[in-house]
Write a protein that holds these residues in place. Structure first.
Motif, PDB file in Angstrom:
ATOM      1  N   GLU A  76       0.838  -1.203   0.000  1.00  0.00           N
ATOM      2  CA  GLU A  76       0.000   0.000   0.000  1.00  0.00           C
ATOM      3  C   GLU A  76       0.878   1.260   0.000  1.00  0.00           C
ATOM      4  N   HIS A 154      -7.112   0.208  -6.341  1.00  0.00           N
ATOM      5  CA  HIS A 154      -7.491   0.545  -4.964  1.00  0.00           C
ATOM      6  C   HIS A 154      -8.313  -0.571  -4.320  1.00  0.00           C
ATOM      7  N   TRP A 157      -7.034  -3.913  -2.096  1.00  0.00           N
ATOM      8  CA  TRP A 157      -7.018  -3.974  -0.636  1.00  0.00           C
ATOM      9  C   TRP A 157      -8.438  -4.198  -0.125  1.00  0.00           C
ATOM     10  N   PRO A 160      -8.672  -3.034   4.034  1.00  0.00           N
ATOM     11  CA  PRO A 160      -7.638  -2.005   3.959  1.00  0.00           C
ATOM     12  C   PRO A 160      -7.019  -1.686   5.313  1.00  0.00           C
ATOM     13  N   SER A 165      -5.384   4.300   2.217  1.00  0.00           N
ATOM     14  CA  SER A 165      -6.171   5.515   2.008  1.00  0.00           C
ATOM     15  C   SER A 165      -5.743   6.304   0.777  1.00  0.00           C
ATOM     16  N   HIS A 209     -10.428   4.032   6.309  1.00  0.00           N
ATOM     17  CA  HIS A 209      -9.660   2.835   5.965  1.00  0.00           C
ATOM     18  C   HIS A 209      -8.977   2.236   7.199  1.00  0.00           C
ATOM     19  N   SER A 226     -15.792   3.903   8.653  1.00  0.00           N
ATOM     20  CA  SER A 226     -14.909   2.829   8.212  1.00  0.00           C
ATOM     21  C   SER A 226     -15.677   1.544   7.936  1.00  0.00           C
ATOM     22  N   HIS A 229     -17.266   1.899   4.562  1.00  0.00           N
ATOM     23  CA  HIS A 229     -16.311   1.885   3.459  1.00  0.00           C
ATOM     24  C   HIS A 229     -15.648   0.519   3.290  1.00  0.00           C
ATOM     25  N   THR A 230     -15.481  -0.201   4.394  1.00  0.00           N
ATOM     26  CA  THR A 230     -14.941  -1.558   4.276  1.00  0.00           C
ATOM     27  C   THR A 230     -15.873  -2.433   3.458  1.00  0.00           C
ATOM     28  N   HIS A 233     -15.221  -1.886  -0.122  1.00  0.00           N
ATOM     29  CA  HIS A 233     -14.070  -2.648  -0.610  1.00  0.00           C
ATOM     30  C   HIS A 233     -14.418  -4.123  -0.798  1.00  0.00           C
TER      31      HIS A 233
END
Length: 302
Positions: A76, A154, A157, A160, A165, A209, A226, A229-230, A233
């Motif tokens: 990363e 991106h 990950w 993450p 980030s 992240h 988070s 947003h996870t 991902h």
């Protein structure tokens, strides 16, 4: 950005770097200085804030997850530090326009059309404007004709760390950062507040992240944290927003975080530990092929 440039000129660049024949307001000197300051500032913010988050906030237990890649943190950081200089090139063009006076940035509160209330309103409008723009840019980057070219790196990950980030393809990183830079060309904004918001944006980007899925109960359906947003991902086409869930709700892409329903990454880790499947990294060894996780948790393949 001229505040930073002025400080750098006064304390470092004029007395120690540039010859007297290079005036401080010279275009070439300003461009060179902005390139150096932008790259230095980006690296300090990314590595400094990322390290604070990684060592003090990030739950290292997440590194046991089947989708956490081998040497992921190093990868990363390497990807981000390779991309940031390229992202800085078009960004500096916008900073240069600011320095040359083409934006609506102002120095004194009495220059604001609304005075002190204008500062508060500009802060709120900045957050909502950039959140709206990033939602649609982010969603555009997931279009099947665009995704593999720019945004897929991106999503490598899946679980993450804070250092993911800024680990973007340069085009992806610039496009998602663009709303922050164009705002002061459309709306009045105090220069100090602009710098403060710029730092806040970097902190927020790292925070979504960082694997800390705690959100105050009453704000879970409002704030894109988070945990939200996870899931982006992991499941790919949900929770595109930056700060708020508003546009995901309007756009039909909102997903309530699996981590807040007992079905998140921590829950899988506990389940695998209870089944004795995490000893000696056996799950990771079996679950990854060429650095990509293949077993252990359901997630959408892109």
């Amino acid at each position: 950005m001229d505040l930073v440039l002025n400080v750098a000129d006064y304390y470092v660049l004029s007395p120690y770097v540039y010859p007297a024949s290079w005036p401080e307001d010279g275009a070439l000197r300003q461009i060179i200085s902005l390139l150096v300051l932008t790259n230095l500032g980006a690296a300090i913010l990314y590595l400094g804030l990322g390290a604070i988050s990684y060592f003090l906030i990030f739950d290292h237990n997440l590194m046991k997850h089947p989708h956490f890649l081998e040497n992921q943190v190093q990868r990363e950081i390497k990807y981000a530090m390779t991309s940031l200089p390229w992202i800085s090139i078009p960004t500096v063009a916008l900073f240069f326009a600011e320095v040359r006076g083409y934006s609506k940035l102002y120095d004194r509160v009495d220059e604001s059309p609304l005075g002190w209330p204008g500062l508060f309103l500009s802060m709120i409008s900045f957050l909502f404007f950039t959140d709206m723009c990033i939602y649609w840019i982010h969603r555009f980057l997931h279009h099947k004709l665009i995704y593999k070219l720019f945004h897929k790196p991106h999503h490598l990950w899946k679980i993450p760390s804070p250092f993911a980030s800024h680990a973007f393809h340069p085009v992806d990183g610039f496009m998602q950062g663009l709303p922050y830079h164009i705002y002061p060309f459309f709306f009045p904004l105090h220069k100090v507040l602009y710098l403060a918001l710029y730092i806040f944006v970097n902190i927020w980007t790292i925070s979504i992240h960082d694997g800390d899925y705690r959100v105050p109960g009453g704000l879970t359906s409002v704030i894109n944290g988070s945990a939200h947003h996870t899931d982006h991902h992991l499941f790919f086409d949900y929770n595109y927003g930056q700060y708020f869930t508003l546009w995901d709700r309007l756009g039909g892409s909102y997903r309530h975080p699996s981590a807040l329903m007992g079905k998140g990454p921590h829950d899988l880790i506990r389940k695998l530990q209870a089944e004795g499947k995490l000893g000696d990294d056996r799950v990771k060894a079996k679950g990854q092929v060429n650095g990509h996780a293949q077993r252990g948790v359901t997630c959408k393949e892109e």
